[in-house]
Design an enzyme around this catalytic site. Structure first.
Site, PDB file in Angstrom:
ATOM      1  N   CYS A  30       0.783  -1.407  -0.256  1.00  0.00           N
ATOM      2  CA  CYS A  30      -0.310   0.257  -0.439  1.00  0.00           C
ATOM      3  C   CYS A  30       0.377   0.813   0.159  1.00  0.00           C
ATOM      4  O   CYS A  30       2.325   1.122  -0.099  1.00  0.00           O
ATOM      5  CB  CYS A  30      -1.188  -0.107   1.492  1.00  0.00           C
ATOM      6  SG  CYS A  30      -1.253  -1.843   1.657  1.00  0.00           S
ATOM      7  N   ARG A  55       1.026   2.076  -6.704  1.00  0.00           N
ATOM      8  CA  ARG A  55       1.568   0.776  -5.928  1.00  0.00           C
ATOM      9  C   ARG A  55       0.267   0.330  -5.388  1.00  0.00           C
ATOM     10  O   ARG A  55       0.290  -1.566  -4.511  1.00  0.00           O
ATOM     11  CB  ARG A  55       2.346   1.185  -4.339  1.00  0.00           C
ATOM     12  CG  ARG A  55       3.421   1.920  -4.908  1.00  0.00           C
ATOM     13  CD  ARG A  55       3.602   3.482  -3.310  1.00  0.00           C
ATOM     14  NE  ARG A  55       4.459   1.853  -2.301  1.00  0.00           N
ATOM     15  CZ  ARG A  55       5.326   1.722  -1.827  1.00  0.00           C
ATOM     16  NH1 ARG A  55       6.357   2.091  -2.735  1.00  0.00           N
ATOM     17  NH2 ARG A  55       5.544   1.094  -0.768  1.00  0.00           N
ATOM     18  N   TRP A 102      -3.755  -2.663  -1.930  1.00  0.00           N
ATOM     19  CA  TRP A 102      -3.149  -3.500  -2.289  1.00  0.00           C
ATOM     20  C   TRP A 102      -4.024  -4.826  -1.749  1.00  0.00           C
ATOM     21  O   TRP A 102      -2.645  -5.155  -0.965  1.00  0.00           O
ATOM     22  CB  TRP A 102      -2.670  -2.699  -3.068  1.00  0.00           C
ATOM     23  CG  TRP A 102      -2.900  -4.085  -5.134  1.00  0.00           C
ATOM     24  CD1 TRP A 102      -3.782  -4.781  -5.653  1.00  0.00           C
ATOM     25  CD2 TRP A 102      -1.741  -5.714  -4.800  1.00  0.00           C
ATOM     26  NE1 TRP A 102      -2.748  -5.247  -6.498  1.00  0.00           N
ATOM     27  CE2 TRP A 102      -2.429  -6.255  -5.811  1.00  0.00           C
ATOM     28  CE3 TRP A 102      -1.137  -6.292  -3.562  1.00  0.00           C
ATOM     29  CZ2 TRP A 102      -1.331  -7.808  -5.854  1.00  0.00           C
ATOM     30  CZ3 TRP A 102      -0.693  -7.753  -3.842  1.00  0.00           C
ATOM     31  CH2 TRP A 102      -1.642  -8.200  -5.367  1.00  0.00           C
ATOM     32  N   ASN A 128       0.707  -0.006   6.081  1.00  0.00           N
ATOM     33  CA  ASN A 128       1.808  -0.867   4.885  1.00  0.00           C
ATOM     34  C   ASN A 128       2.746  -1.841   5.951  1.00  0.00           C
ATOM     35  O   ASN A 128       3.467  -2.172   6.348  1.00  0.00           O
ATOM     36  CB  ASN A 128       2.121  -0.140   4.376  1.00  0.00           C
ATOM     37  CG  ASN A 128       3.147  -0.430   3.377  1.00  0.00           C
ATOM     38  OD1 ASN A 128       2.289  -1.896   2.722  1.00  0.00           O
ATOM     39  ND2 ASN A 128       4.709  -1.212   2.589  1.00  0.00           N
ATOM     40  N   GLY A 129       1.982  -3.249   5.372  1.00  0.00           N
ATOM     41  CA  GLY A 129       3.221  -4.184   6.081  1.00  0.00           C
ATOM     42  C   GLY A 129       2.119  -5.605   6.177  1.00  0.00           C
ATOM     43  O   GLY A 129       1.062  -5.308   6.541  1.00  0.00           O
ATOM     44  N   GLU A 491       9.172 -12.311 -21.860  1.00  0.00           N
ATOM     45  CA  GLU A 491       8.804 -11.216 -20.875  1.00  0.00           C
ATOM     46  C   GLU A 491       7.621 -10.699 -22.457  1.00  0.00           C
ATOM     47  O   GLU A 491       6.838 -10.271 -21.208  1.00  0.00           O
ATOM     48  CB  GLU A 491       9.990 -10.727 -21.863  1.00  0.00           C
ATOM     49  CG  GLU A 491       9.894  -8.433 -21.319  1.00  0.00           C
ATOM     50  CD  GLU A 491       9.130  -8.529 -20.169  1.00  0.00           C
ATOM     51  OE1 GLU A 491       9.204  -9.607 -19.048  1.00  0.00           O
ATOM     52  OE2 GLU A 491       8.576  -7.325 -19.440  1.00  0.00           O
ATOM     53  N   LYS A 495       4.172  -9.769 -20.529  1.00  0.00           N
ATOM     54  CA  LYS A 495       3.752  -8.634 -20.569  1.00  0.00           C
ATOM     55  C   LYS A 495       2.038  -8.861 -22.048  1.00  0.00           C
ATOM     56  O   LYS A 495       0.891  -7.681 -21.517  1.00  0.00           O
ATOM     57  CB  LYS A 495       3.848  -7.714 -21.771  1.00  0.00           C
ATOM     58  CG  LYS A 495       5.753  -7.165 -21.727  1.00  0.00           C
ATOM     59  CD  LYS A 495       5.223  -5.587 -20.094  1.00  0.00           C
ATOM     60  CE  LYS A 495       5.206  -6.798 -19.049  1.00  0.00           C
ATOM     61  NZ  LYS A 495       6.879  -6.418 -18.244  1.00  0.00           N
ATOM     62  N   GLU A 498      -0.337  -9.726 -18.809  1.00  0.00           N
ATOM     63  CA  GLU A 498      -1.351  -8.709 -17.493  1.00  0.00           C
ATOM     64  C   GLU A 498      -1.900  -7.297 -18.367  1.00  0.00           C
ATOM     65  O   GLU A 498      -2.580  -6.636 -17.729  1.00  0.00           O
ATOM     66  CB  GLU A 498      -0.127  -8.785 -16.765  1.00  0.00           C
ATOM     67  CG  GLU A 498       1.822  -7.914 -17.421  1.00  0.00           C
ATOM     68  CD  GLU A 498       2.842  -7.885 -16.767  1.00  0.00           C
ATOM     69  OE1 GLU A 498       2.298  -7.248 -15.062  1.00  0.00           O
ATOM     70  OE2 GLU A 498       3.517  -7.368 -16.589  1.00  0.00           O
ATOM     71  N   HIS A 514       7.373 -30.639 -29.057  1.00  0.00           N
ATOM     72  CA  HIS A 514       7.159 -32.271 -27.651  1.00  0.00           C
ATOM     73  C   HIS A 514       6.393 -32.195 -27.609  1.00  0.00           C
ATOM     74  O   HIS A 514       6.038 -32.167 -25.655  1.00  0.00           O
ATOM     75  CB  HIS A 514       8.539 -31.606 -26.772  1.00  0.00           C
ATOM     76  CG  HIS A 514      10.224 -32.346 -27.491  1.00  0.00           C
ATOM     77  ND1 HIS A 514      10.411 -33.109 -27.966  1.00  0.00           N
ATOM     78  CD2 HIS A 514      11.013 -31.324 -28.227  1.00  0.00           C
ATOM     79  CE1 HIS A 514      11.720 -33.574 -28.263  1.00  0.00           C
ATOM     80  NE2 HIS A 514      12.062 -32.118 -28.660  1.00  0.00           N
ATOM     81  N   LYS A 609       2.213  -2.994  -8.174  1.00  0.00           N
ATOM     82  CA  LYS A 609       4.067  -2.275  -8.475  1.00  0.00           C
ATOM     83  C   LYS A 609       4.265  -3.298  -7.946  1.00  0.00           C
ATOM     84  O   LYS A 609       5.574  -3.297  -8.250  1.00  0.00           O
ATOM     85  CB  LYS A 609       4.250  -0.594  -8.855  1.00  0.00           C
ATOM     86  CG  LYS A 609       5.258  -0.863  -9.162  1.00  0.00           C
ATOM     87  CD  LYS A 609       5.505  -0.964 -10.732  1.00  0.00           C
ATOM     88  CE  LYS A 609       6.355  -0.219 -11.470  1.00  0.00           C
ATOM     89  NZ  LYS A 609       6.454  -1.300 -13.111  1.00  0.00           N
TER      90      LYS A 609
HETATM   91  C1  F6R Z   1       5.628  -7.093 -14.674  1.00  0.00           C
HETATM   92  C2  F6R Z   1       6.447  -6.670 -13.572  1.00  0.00           C
HETATM   93  C3  F6R Z   1       6.676  -7.867 -12.216  1.00  0.00           C
HETATM   94  C4  F6R Z   1       7.912  -7.535 -11.566  1.00  0.00           C
HETATM   95  C5  F6R Z   1       8.376  -8.001 -10.642  1.00  0.00           C
HETATM   96  C6  F6R Z   1       9.424  -7.886  -9.871  1.00  0.00           C
HETATM   97  O1  F6R Z   1       6.055  -6.599 -16.063  1.00  0.00           O
HETATM   98  O2  F6R Z   1       6.059  -5.466 -13.313  1.00  0.00           O
HETATM   99  O3  F6R Z   1       6.980  -9.428 -12.698  1.00  0.00           O
HETATM  100  O4  F6R Z   1       9.220  -7.488 -12.779  1.00  0.00           O
HETATM  101  O5  F6R Z   1       7.059  -7.806  -9.484  1.00  0.00           O
HETATM  102  O6  F6R Z   1       9.831  -6.460  -9.883  1.00  0.00           O
HETATM  103  P1  F6R Z   1      10.787  -5.862  -9.713  1.00  0.00           P
HETATM  104  O7  F6R Z   1      11.268  -5.486 -10.137  1.00  0.00           O
HETATM  105  O8  F6R Z   1      10.465  -4.742  -9.020  1.00  0.00           O
HETATM  106  O9  F6R Z   1      11.695  -6.837  -8.332  1.00  0.00           O
END
Ligand code: F6R
Length: 614
Positions: A30, A55, A102, A128-129, A491, A495, A498, A514, A609
Site C-alpha cells: 500500500c 502501489r 492493494w 503498510n506491511g 517477457e 506483458k 498482464e 515435444h 507495482k
Molecule cells: C511485470 C512486472 C513484475 C515485476 C516483478 C518484480 O511487468 O512488473 O513481474 O517485474 O514483480 O518487480 P521488481 O523488479 O520491482 O523486483
C-alpha cells in the site's frame, strides 16, 4: 464452580470465536502518507495518494485531525473514484493521513480500507506491511474493552496506541511502548485527535518530506515530490514525531537519532503522463533515452564490479517476473560471451531450492523497485551465508540497494505503469555493459545506434495497432523464440498476459514438437521471434509447423517472409543485441491489445507495482 483462570480462558475462547479470524492476514502493498503543516492536509494527501496509486488501488481513504476530533472518509476504488464519491479532499484540518490499499488477502471493502480509528476515535492510523502478532494483541485489547470494526491486522495498531496513550497521556511514550509490542514488518503513520502525528518504520519503506509549509511522512517520494525535494530517509527501527514546525527522529527505545536531509532528483517530479494517455505508453516511448542513461557507472565502478564477479567461484543472478527474464538474458550473455559459469534463481523459489551460497559466492539481484519481498529474501539468504550481494535497481534508496555492497542504478526515472517496460531494457543495457567489461569479445554495444533503431520502431506504430485490433477476441497467443530470443518470448508473453489478459505462453521453437503443437489449430495466434541470425533456420521450421496447423503467424524479423500473416519489421543488428530492440514492438502489441480489450494498461487487475509481501 470455575476458577478465575477457567473464567478468563472461557472469555478468551468466546472472543476468539466471535472474531471469525480471517483465514489469512490482511497483507498490503500500500501507500501511506501523512502531513502536518500550515496548509489544509486533505487536498495534499489526495494529490499525493493519486501519484502513489501505482502501489495499490483497491481502496483509498483520508483522516484528518480537526478541533479535537478525527474525521475519516474512505471507500472502495481508485483514489479519484473514492474522492468523487465522498470528497476525501474536503476534510478540514492541517494534520492528516491517507492510504491506498492493494490487498493480497482479506476482503476489499470499506471496513477494511484505511485509515483505521481506535475504538474511542482518539487515534487513527494508516499501515503498510503485516503485524504478525495481531491476533494475540487483538485478544488482549478486547479483554480490556477495546473494540474492532475491520478484519485487518492494521486496526490493532490504532487500539494499541490508544491503550498506551490512555495510560501515558503522551503520544511519543505511547509510540515507544507500541513499537515494543508489535511484531512483523511494517511502516505506519498515526494521528491523534489533538493534532499529533507519528510515523514508524520497520522493514517497510518510509521517508519524511521536509516542505516549506509542513512535513510529510510517506512510503514513497512521489507522495510529496510536488511540494518538496528535501527528504529524510528513516532507517529501520526509527520513528518520527512530526508537527507543523519540527520533526524529531528516535530509535524504537526513544533515543534521539541524528538525521540528514537529502535532495531528491527533480526527475521524480516528472512522474506525470505529459501528453500520453497512459504511463505505460509514456514509459515504452522513453526507452530510446532510458537505455542510454542506464548504469551511469564510472569506469572504476565497472572495473570493480567485473573484478568481484570474476573473483567469485559461484555466480548467481536473481529477480522476479520481468526482472527474472532480464536475469536470464544476463545469464545467457555472461555464459556465452564471458564464459562465466552462472546460475539463475527465480527469487520466489530460492527458499525451496538446493542453493549453497558461501563466502566465495556473489549474487547479482535485479529489481526495479528494490523492494520485492522475494528478491530481498534471496538477497538475505545469500548475505547470511557470507555471499556478496550486488544489485541492479531503479531505486537507490530501496532496501535492496541498502543491503548490497554495490548497487547499479537503472536510472530510468520512476516507472509508474504496473507492468515493467523501460526498466527491463535498462536492466539489459547494464547487463550488456557488464558483459562487455567481463570479456571484451562482445563488440562494445553502440547504444546510440540501438537507441535510434528503437526510436524508428516507435514512430511506426500504426501497424501494431492494426495487429492488436485482430487480437481483440483472441483467447490464446503463443510466443516462440530460440536462443537468446526465448527470454524475450517469455517477457513478451508476460506483458500480453498482464496488460491484455489474453492467455499467452512462450516456448523455445524446438519444444513445439515435444507437446505444445497439440494446442495449435486455426484459432491460435503465434508470434515468432525470428531475426536473421543463428536461430533463423530453426525458428523458420517452427513457423512452418504452426502454419501447417492453420495458426495465424505474427513474424518479428528483419527478413520479410510470405509465411507471416503479419510482419513486424526489425532492423538488422548483432545477434546478442536483438533483445533490446525486439521487445519494444511486443510491448506495444501488449499495450494496444489492452486498449482494444478495454483493459486499463496502467493498472492491470489483481497486480501491484511493488510486491512487498511473500
Ligand atoms: C511485470 C512486472 C513484475 C515485476 C516483478 C518484480 O511487468 O512488473 O513481474 O517485474 O514483480 O518487480 P521488481 O523488479 O520491482 O523486483
Amino acid at each position: 464452580m470455575s476458577s478465575k483462570n477457567d473464567w478468563e480462558e472461557d472469555i478468551v475462547r468466546k472472543i476468539l470465536a466471535a472474531f471469525k479470524a480471517p483465514k489469512t492476514l490482511d497483507q498490503h502493498m500500500c501507500s501511506i502518507l501523512g502531513y502536518a503543516g500550515s496548509s489544509q492536509a486533505a487536498p495534499l494527501l489526495v494529490e499525493g495518494l493519486r501519484r502513489m496509486e501505482y502501489r495499490g488501488y483497491d481502496s483509498a481513504g483520508v483522516a484528518t485531525s480537526f478541533m479535537d476530533r478525527i474525521l475519516v472518509k474512505k471507500g472502495v476504488g481508485r483514489v479519484f473514484e473514492v474522492n468523487n464519491a465522498v470528497n476525501l479532499d474536503s476534510l478540514p484540518g492541517d494534520v492528516g493521513i491517507g492510504h491506498t490499499r492493494w490487498a493480497t488477502h482479506g476482503k476489499v471493502n470499506e471496513a477494511n480500507a484505511h485509515p483505521h480509528l481506535s475504538s474511542s476515535n482518539g487515534i487513527a492510523i494508516v499501515h503498510n506491511g503485516i503485524i504478525d502478532n495481531y491476533l494475540e494483541l487483538k485478544r488482549e485489547l478486547s479483554l480490556s474493552g477495546y473494540t474492532f470494526r475491520s478484519e485487518t491486522d492494521s486496526e490493532v495498531i490504532a487500539n494499541l496506541l490508544q491503550r498506551n496513550y490512555d495510560t501515558t497521556r503522551d503520544f511519543k511514550k505511547s509510540m515507544i511502548t507500541t513499537l515494543s509490542q508489535l511484531k512483523g514488518k511494517y511502516a505506519f503513520i498515526a494521528i491523534s485527535k489533538d493534532g499529533g502525528l507519528a510515523a514508524a518504520r520497520f522493514q517497510e519503506p518510509l521517508m519524511i518530506g521536509v516542505g516549506k509549509h509542513g512535513y510529510f511522512a510517506s512510503s514513497d517520494i512521489l507522495g510529496f515530490v510536488r511540494n518538496t525535494d528535501e527528504v529524510v530517509y528513516l532507517d529501520n527501527g526509527q520513528f518520527a514525531m512530526l508537527s507543523s514546525k519540527a520533526i524529531s527522529i528516535s530509535d524504537f527505545e526513544g533515543n534521539p537519532t541524528p538525521h540528514q536531509i537529502t535532495k531528491i532528483s527533480k526527475e521524480f517530479a516528472d512522474a506525470d503522463k505529459s501528453d500520453y494517455v497512459h504511463y505505460t505508453l509514456k514509459e515504452i516511448y522513453e526507452q530510446p533515452i532510458t537505455i542510454l542513461r542506464a548504469g551511469g557507472m564510472t569506469t572504476r565502478e565497472l572495473d570493480w564490479l567485473a573484478a568481484s564477479i570474476v573473483r567469485s567461484k559461484n555466480v548467481y543472478i536473481t529477480g522476479s517476473g520481468t526482472s527474472f527474464n532480464a536475469a536470464l538474458i544476463g545469464k545467457y550473455l555472461f555464459s556465452k560471451y564471458a564464459r562465466i559459469k552462472i546460475e539463475s534463481l527465480i527469487s520466489s523459489e530460492t527458499q525451496f531450492s538446493p542453493v549453497y551460497f558461501d563466502s566465495n559466492s556473489i549474487l547479482i539481484a535485479l529489481s526495479q523497485s528494490g523492494e520485492s519481498a522475494d528478491v530481498l529474501e534471496t538477497a538475505n539468504i545469500a548475505k547470511d551465508s557470507g555471499a556478496e550481494v550486488i544489485s541492479i535497481t531503479n531505486v537507490m534508496t530501496s532496501s535492496l540497494a541498502h543491503m548490497s555492497s554495490i548497487s547499479v542504478s537503472l536510472n530510468c526515472g520512476p516507472e509508474i505503469g504496473v507492468a515493467a517496460t523501460k526498466s527491463f531494457t535498462s536492466q539489459l543495457a547494464i547487463l550488456y555493459k557488464l558483459t562487455n567489461k567481463l570479456c571484451g569479445v562482445l563488440d562494445a554495444p553502440d547504444f546510440n545506434q540501438i537507441s535510434n533503431n528503437i526510436s524508428k520502431l516507435l514512430l511506426n506504430y500504426s501497424y501494431i495497432q492494426q495487429i492488436a485490433s485482430e487480437l481483440k477476441n483472441v483467447s490464446d497467443i503463443y510466443v516462440l523464440g530460440n536462443g537468446i530470443h526465448q527470454y524475450v518470448a517469455m517477457e513478451a508473453s508476460l506483458k500480453l498476459k498482464e496488460l491484455s489478459y489474453i492467455h499467452a505462453e512462450s516456448f523455445p521453437g524446438g519444444e513445439l514438437k515435444h507437446g505444445p503443437l497439440a494446442l495449435i489449430d486455426s484459432n491460435a495466434y503465434v508470434v515468432v521471434i525470428n531475426p536473421g541470425d543463428s536461430t533463423y533456420a530453426s525458428m523458420s521450421t517452427a513457423t512452418h509447423e504452426v502454419k501447417a496447423r492453420g495458426a495465424k503467424v505474427i513474424g518479428i524479423s528483419n527478413i520479410p517472409n510470405e509465411i507471416y500473416d503479419y510482419w513486424m519489421p526489425l532492423p538488422t543488428v548483432d545477434e546478442a543485441f536483438y533483445p533490446l530492440i525486439e521487445i519494444v514492438p511486443l510491448q506495444l502489441l501488449a499495450y494496444y491489445s489492452a486498449i482494444e480489450r478495454n483493459a486499463n494498461p496502467d493498472y492491470p487487475r489483481n497486480l501491484a507495482k511493488s510486491v512487498t509481501v511473500k
